[in-house]
Design an enzyme around this catalytic site. Structure first.
Site, mmCIF file in Angstrom:
data_model
loop_
_atom_site.group_PDB
_atom_site.id
_atom_site.type_symbol
_atom_site.label_atom_id
_atom_site.label_comp_id
_atom_site.label_asym_id
_atom_site.label_seq_id
_atom_site.Cartn_x
_atom_site.Cartn_y
_atom_site.Cartn_z
ATOM 1 N N CYS A 172 -7.956 -13.245 0.783
ATOM 2 C CA CYS A 172 -7.386 -13.197 -0.525
ATOM 3 C C CYS A 172 -7.722 -14.028 -1.708
ATOM 4 C CB CYS A 172 -6.056 -12.930 -0.297
ATOM 5 S SG CYS A 172 -5.593 -11.635 0.806
ATOM 6 N N HIS B 260 -9.579 -0.155 -13.631
ATOM 7 C CA HIS B 260 -10.900 -0.844 -13.766
ATOM 8 C C HIS B 260 -10.493 -2.261 -14.583
ATOM 9 C CE1 HIS B 260 -12.936 2.365 -12.060
ATOM 10 N NE2 HIS B 260 -13.806 1.623 -11.824
ATOM 11 N N GLU C 198 -1.379 -1.568 -1.420
ATOM 12 C CA GLU C 198 -2.380 -2.330 -1.617
ATOM 13 C C GLU C 198 -3.675 -1.943 -0.779
ATOM 14 O OE1 GLU C 198 -2.623 -7.127 -2.997
ATOM 15 O OE2 GLU C 198 -3.142 -6.669 -0.622
HETATM 16 ZN ZN LIG Z 1 -6.213 -7.986 -2.470
#
Ligand SMILES: [Zn+2]
Length: 136
Positions: free
Chosen positions: A24, A75, A126
């Site tokens: 991450c 985006h 996520e």
């Molecule tokens: Zn991430």
């Protein structure tokens, strides 16, 4: 809270969790999924209809689906957003979406209406199996 308006959409964005010791911490992207749930005690007019027949406009709840160049989150490089910076976890993004959505909902309220009965619940995925919920 007799009415609950729900709206779901996705947006694609890049981010990095600065200082994270692991994957991450490297630049990567997600297709985020958002569920907005807005409850209300009563119906109101909107920016597009003068009669009191709505909790809110669906399009007000879908602002984040728009391209970042026109004020949404699609985006985007999330770390570039001033209120997020280095801390682009699902928890922080969900709270950010909640705050920015309530600002938009309140901006649409008629004169003299404080919207005190309105409650927003944001769920942010996520990944398909990892989500965070935020509400007040
Ligand atoms: Zn991430």
């Amino acid at each position: 809270m007799p009415w609950k308006l729900s709206s779901e959409f996705t947006f694609d964005s890049a981010h990095v969790i600065t200082g994270y010791d692991g994957p991450c911490g490297r630049l990567h992207g997600h297709t985020y999924r958002v569920r907005m749930e807005l409850t209300s005690d009563r119906l109101r007019p909107s920016a597009h209809v003068k009669r009191a027949i709505m909790v809110a406009d669906f399009k007000t709840l879908k602002w984040a689906k728009k391209d970042v160049d026109v004020g949404g989150l699609d985006h985007a490089y999330l770390n570039d957003l001033p209120d997020l910076g280095d801390d682009t976890t699902a928890e922080v993004i969900a709270a950010y979406i909640h705050r920015k959505t309530m600002e938009r909902v309140r901006a649409d309220l008629p004169e003299g209406d404080d919207g005190a009965d309105l409650r927003l619940h944001v769920t942010l995925w996520e990944t398909p199996d990892s989500s965070c919920e935020y509400w007040e």
